[in-house]
Design an enzyme around this catalytic site. Structure first.
Site, mmCIF file in Angstrom:
data_model
loop_
_atom_site.group_PDB
_atom_site.id
_atom_site.type_symbol
_atom_site.label_atom_id
_atom_site.label_comp_id
_atom_site.label_asym_id
_atom_site.label_seq_id
_atom_site.Cartn_x
_atom_site.Cartn_y
_atom_site.Cartn_z
ATOM 1 C CD GLN A 1 -2.539 -1.082 2.740
ATOM 2 O OE1 GLN A 1 -2.234 -1.895 3.588
ATOM 3 N NE2 GLN A 1 -3.445 -0.149 2.964
ATOM 4 C CG HIS B 1 -2.725 2.975 -2.278
ATOM 5 N ND1 HIS B 1 -2.712 2.648 -0.941
ATOM 6 C CD2 HIS B 1 -3.924 2.540 -2.751
ATOM 7 C CE1 HIS B 1 -3.838 2.043 -0.622
ATOM 8 N NE2 HIS B 1 -4.587 1.977 -1.701
ATOM 9 C CB CYS C 1 3.565 8.248 -21.422
ATOM 10 S SG CYS C 1 2.672 8.716 -22.933
ATOM 11 N N GLY D 1 2.572 -4.735 9.057
ATOM 12 C CA GLY D 1 2.432 -3.307 9.280
ATOM 13 C C GLY D 1 1.269 -2.643 8.587
ATOM 14 C CB SER E 1 -4.760 -0.531 9.701
ATOM 15 O OG SER E 1 -5.237 -0.005 8.468
ATOM 16 C CG LEU F 1 3.022 -2.931 17.560
ATOM 17 C CD1 LEU F 1 3.737 -1.601 17.735
ATOM 18 C CD2 LEU F 1 3.478 -3.922 18.613
ATOM 19 C CD GLN F 2 -2.805 0.930 16.122
ATOM 20 O OE1 GLN F 2 -2.744 1.037 14.912
ATOM 21 N NE2 GLN F 2 -3.105 1.952 16.905
ATOM 22 C CB CYS G 1 7.489 -4.639 10.730
ATOM 23 S SG CYS G 1 5.708 -4.456 10.487
#
Length: 404
Positions: A168, A188, A196, A269, A271, A299-300, A316
């Protein structure tokens, strides 16, 4: 009442006034109930108890909202596994990596925080600070270098333990770690690549500076032109609030093909709040027993935690260091940018384009000024340098050389 059953003007005004008073009474009642709920049960008066009994629906609604806020707060908290527990989990992950026939890695902003690039939803993330009304510090991404995690992933790919990487991130650090272009899908975009879209296939230009200086939401022209057809070049970034209008995400076909073949997916890493919106990356059309086994390092909380075979609560770099030790692989070092693949891939600006940007370029290798001219038709990764992209040595070797 006026003829035809419609209300007169005075009646409409009276009805509106009555509704405003009713709403104000409801708001006041909610405030009163909220104050009572914040008081310990033993300290509540008889009037307080009576009020709660009369407003059971308001009490239920306030309790529901409180639990929702607490859940959201818990999801934002960072949880760290104890060292021994983390080591045990990494051993389990290493076994899965060895068994995997086709392993794909999904990466998010969390793998670049060690390069001083902020993430989005961490305690000091971009979205977190903005929600708190705090300002965010602009990071100079040209100063960033591939982290231990980036280099570990490139090494795992070199040893055929990782088949593809879906990222991402727009920071270009996977490319600069030596991971081949064909092995990366950048959902992204990449801040170092402009394209081009008039040429078929789209002609890509790798630069040694951030090409997004003039671009923004729904504005993608970079100000430079294609060397072959003269059309304005565009950035490859999917800006927040839009979907890709180019053949994006970059290398999307390879990402979906890798997902269909994957038997193991390692998420590092991220979400996963954005990635979960790409159902083809999770093989959701397959029955659960045939979907890839999912391993998450974060971690979340993530919305895929309940589907994961294993969730590792750790940074990570810490997890990847332990994983590489378990696999018996040395982590290549990023050697002071002297062997960064971006310089071999970069297309130099033409003389008339020299003033087309003011962004700081990536520091060039010793003895190389201004990059080298590359034919955009032959933008393929060059042959690896002796010892791989990174030269010889691991992170420990880098420290020894720097000490000398």
């Amino acid at each position: 009442m006026a003829a035809g059953g419609s209300l007169s003007r005075s009646e409409r005004k009276a009805a509106a006034r009555a509704e405003m008073l009713r709403q104000e009474e409801l708001r006041e009642r909610r405030r009163q109930v909220s104050r009572v709920l914040q008081t310990a049960a033993a300290e509540r008066s008889a009037e307080d108890t009576l009020l709660l009994g009369e407003c059971e629906d308001v009490v239920r609604d306030l309790e529901r909202r409180r639990k929702k806020r607490e859940g959201q707060r818990r999801r934002q908290e960072e949880v760290c596994d104890e060292p021994q527990e983390l080591k045990r989990k990494v051993s389990e992950l290493a076994a899965a990596v060895r068994r995997a026939r086709h392993m794909v890695v999904y990466t998010g902003a969390g793998i670049s925080t060690a390069a001083s690039i902020p993430d989005y939803r961490g305690p000091n993330g971009v979205w977190t600070l903005l929600q708190k009304g705090q300002s965010i510090r602009a990071a100079d991404l040209s100063e960033a270098e591939p982290t231990l995690t980036h280099m570990s992933i490139a090494c795992l790919h070199k040893h055929k333990l990782v088949q593809h990487v879906v990222s991402q991130n727009c920071d270009g650090l996977h490319l600069r770690s030596g991971l081949p272009r064909a092995a990366i899908s950048e959902l992204h975009g990449n801040m170092y690549i402009e394209v081009c879209t008039s040429c078929t296939p789209n002609r890509e230009y790798v630069r040694v500076f951030d090409v997004t200086e003039r671009t923004a939401l729904h504005r993608h022209d970079t100000g430079r032109t294609c060397h072959k057809c003269g059309t304005l070049l565009r950035d490859t970034i999917v800006h927040f609030g839009e979907k890709g209008t180019l053949r994006q995400p970059l290398n999307w076909e390879a990402a979906t093909e890798a997902a269909t073949k994957a038997d193991v997916i390692l998420c590092l890493g991220s979400s996963l709040k954005v990635l979960k919106k790409y159902p083809r990356l999770w093989c959701m059309s397959k029955p659960p027993s045939r979907r890839p086994k999912l391993y998450i390092v974060n971690l979340q909380w993530t919305p895929k935690d309940e589907l994961a075979a294993l969730k590792l609560h750790g940074k990570c770099d810490d997890v990847m260091r332990l994983l590489m030790e378990e696999l018996g692989l040395e982590i290549p070092c990023y050697d002071s940018r002297t062997q960064d693949p971006i310089f071999a891939l970069a297309v130099a600006l033409r003389p008339e384009e020299e003033g087309s940007h003011s962004r700081k370029p990536v520091a060039p290798p010793w003895g190389l000024e201004g990059g080298r001219q590359v034919d955009p038709d032959s933008l393929l990764p060059p042959a690896p340098l002796p010892g791989g992209w990174f030269g010889r040595g691991c992170a420990k070797g880098c420290k020894r050389r720097k000490a000398n």
